[in-house]
Write an enzyme that holds these catalytic residues in place. Structure first.
Site, short mmCIF file in Angstrom:
data_model
loop_
_atom_site.label_atom_id
_atom_site.label_comp_id
_atom_site.label_asym_id
_atom_site.label_seq_id
_atom_site.Cartn_x
_atom_site.Cartn_y
_atom_site.Cartn_z
N ARG A 228 0.95 -1.40 0.12
CA ARG A 228 0.19 0.15 -0.04
C ARG A 228 0.81 1.14 0.09
NH1 ARG A 228 -5.48 0.91 3.37
NH2 ARG A 228 -6.05 -0.19 1.69
N HIS B 80 -6.84 0.96 -6.82
CA HIS B 80 -7.25 -0.02 -5.68
C HIS B 80 -7.97 -1.15 -6.47
CE1 HIS B 80 -7.58 -1.44 -1.59
NE2 HIS B 80 -8.70 -0.62 -1.30
N GLN C 104 -9.95 -3.78 -4.14
CA GLN C 104 -11.42 -3.51 -3.79
C GLN C 104 -12.49 -3.52 -4.70
OE1 GLN C 104 -12.41 -1.65 -0.59
NE2 GLN C 104 -14.26 -2.06 -1.62
N ASP D 288 -17.49 7.34 -1.67
CA ASP D 288 -16.31 7.00 -1.06
C ASP D 288 -15.85 8.13 0.01
OD1 ASP D 288 -13.94 5.86 0.16
OD2 ASP D 288 -12.61 6.37 -1.69
N CYS E 260 -16.59 1.54 0.08
CA CYS E 260 -15.50 0.70 0.36
C CYS E 260 -15.20 0.64 1.60
CB CYS E 260 -14.35 1.37 -0.54
SG CYS E 260 -13.58 2.68 -0.41
N ARG F 203 -13.94 -8.42 0.82
CA ARG F 203 -12.42 -8.27 0.74
C ARG F 203 -11.59 -9.30 0.84
NH1 ARG F 203 -10.35 -3.18 0.92
NH2 ARG F 203 -8.90 -4.33 -0.47
N1 CP Z 1 -11.25 -0.46 1.74
C1 CP Z 1 -10.16 -0.47 2.42
O1 CP Z 1 -9.40 -0.54 1.52
O2 CP Z 1 -10.01 -0.41 3.44
P1 CP Z 1 -8.92 -0.25 4.30
O3 CP Z 1 -8.21 0.91 4.19
O4 CP Z 1 -9.19 -0.48 5.75
O5 CP Z 1 -7.89 -1.48 4.18
N1 NVA Z 2 -10.14 6.67 -1.38
C1 NVA Z 2 -9.67 5.94 -0.17
C2 NVA Z 2 -9.83 4.63 -0.13
C3 NVA Z 2 -9.58 4.09 1.22
C4 NVA Z 2 -9.73 2.43 1.27
C5 NVA Z 2 -8.13 6.52 0.20
O1 NVA Z 2 -7.42 6.17 -0.87
O2 NVA Z 2 -7.95 6.87 1.34
#
Ligand code: CP
Ligand code: NVA
Length: 336
Positions: free
Chosen positions: A108, A135, A138, A249, A291, A318
């Protein structure tokens, strides 16, 4: 040969994505509903997946660690305070070193270029656990959730899990999904997959918060092939008209905390409420997705906790979809 990575769904065909979703559904039935009774098997015994996370995570981390446990392997979580991730050591060196000792990397990151660099330098498969641009895991969970929702709507079964009896190819095509919110990594991942799958997508983003042009170009090209409808607007009412699904989101993604005040004012009028969706004229049986993590400002409690909301099954999925990606890349060696 170069290892197979999972950096964005844009790199995979409709059939490959549907097969991943179908595999995720099989894994769910086997692991959660014990059907067929799972044999003691540990295809990843002795194998390690390194989780390099430079941002926080609840779902992605829990989904990945529990998936590795189920498959008999080990997940090694390495947060930004644990290792020299891009701060005291370059990503190139980090990727070469870690990939020499593990069997897969899930990362990440901030900028999308970071995950591309990790993948380029890695000797083992790299899975994108979120970048500022995309992502992918997701969106696999979202596809699985859409499949289950439509399957249950069509079959009228609620008390029994039957979604594995139908292939997602039959349920997803022709749906209309309306996005109301930021042109962020989640919408961008939808844009590079939904049109390819024949899912109609209409996106409302405030002026100045639209998606990257290269992502829009992929979506347009895919939609020309499948005849999926694609709409971009700054008006949530336009996007929501006739939608089966309304999605949003957070307005403030990780890394954008300093823009909070500006964003809250620029997104005025974008909160998803029953009133907003009903006025816009969504389909009578519209459902809601997100999400997570979620804030009140983008969707109120009435919608978020209603029986139209798919957010908690979506979060659970997920796990099954990430397990399917791990199964493809680490057990089978490729996404088929
Ligand atoms: N939706 C998602 O990626 O959640 P987290 O940031 O908690 O992993
Ligand atoms: N758009 C959000 C998604 C989190 C799962 C972010 O990037 O923080």
């Amino acid at each position: 040969p170069a290892p197979n990575h999972f950096i964005t769904t844009a790199d995979y065909s409709a059939d490959q994505l549907l097969n991943l979703v179908d595999r995720a559904i099989q894994l769910k039935v086997q692991s959660k509903y014990q059907h067929p009774a799972p044999q003691a098997q540990a295809p990843l015994a002795g194998k390690t997946l390194a989780l390099l996370f430079s941002k926080l995570s609840t779902r992605t981390r829990v989904a990945t660690e529990t998936s590795m446990a189920y498959l008999g392997g080990h997940a090694m979580f390495l947060g930004s305070r644990d290792i020299q991730l891009g701060t005291n050591e370059s990503l190139t060196d980090t990727s070469r070193v870690i990939s020499s000792m593990v069997d897969g990397i899930m990362a990440r990151v901030g900028e999308h270029a970071e995950i591309e660099l990790l993948a380029k330098e890695s000797n083992v498969p790299v899975i994108n656990a979120l970048s500022a641009k995309y992502h992918p895991t997701q969106i696999l969970a979202d596809l699985m959730t859409l499949h289950e929702h439509i399957h249950h709507r069509q079959q009228g079964v609620k008390d029994q899990y039957t979604a594995h009896q139908q292939h997602p190819r039959e349920t997803l095509s022709g749906l209309k999904v309306a996005w109301v919110g930021d042109g962020n990594n989640i919408l961008q991942e939808m844009l590079v997959s939904f049109p390819k799958l024949g899912i109609n997508l209409s996106a409302a983003c405030p002026i100045g918060y639209e998606c990257d042009q290269d992502v829009i170009d992929i979506a347009i090209k895919d939609s020309e092939k499948t005849k999926a409808e694609l709409t971009f607007t700054n008006d949530p009412q336009v996007a929501i008209k006739d939608a089966d699904i309304v999605v949003t989101d957070t307005w403030i993604s990780m890394g954008q905390e300093e823009e909070k005040a500006t964003r809250l004012s620029d997104f005025a009028g974008y909160q998803v409420t029953m009133d907003m969706v009903n006025k816009a004229g969504a389909k009578p049986d519209w459902a809601f997705m997100h999400c997570l993590p979620r804030k009140q400002e983008e969707v109120d409690d009435e919608v978020f906790y209603s029986n139209r909301s798919l957010v908690f099954p979506e979060a659970e999925n997920r796990k099954w979809t990430i397990m399917a990606v791990i199964d493809a890349l680490l057990v089978k060696g490729r996404i088929e």
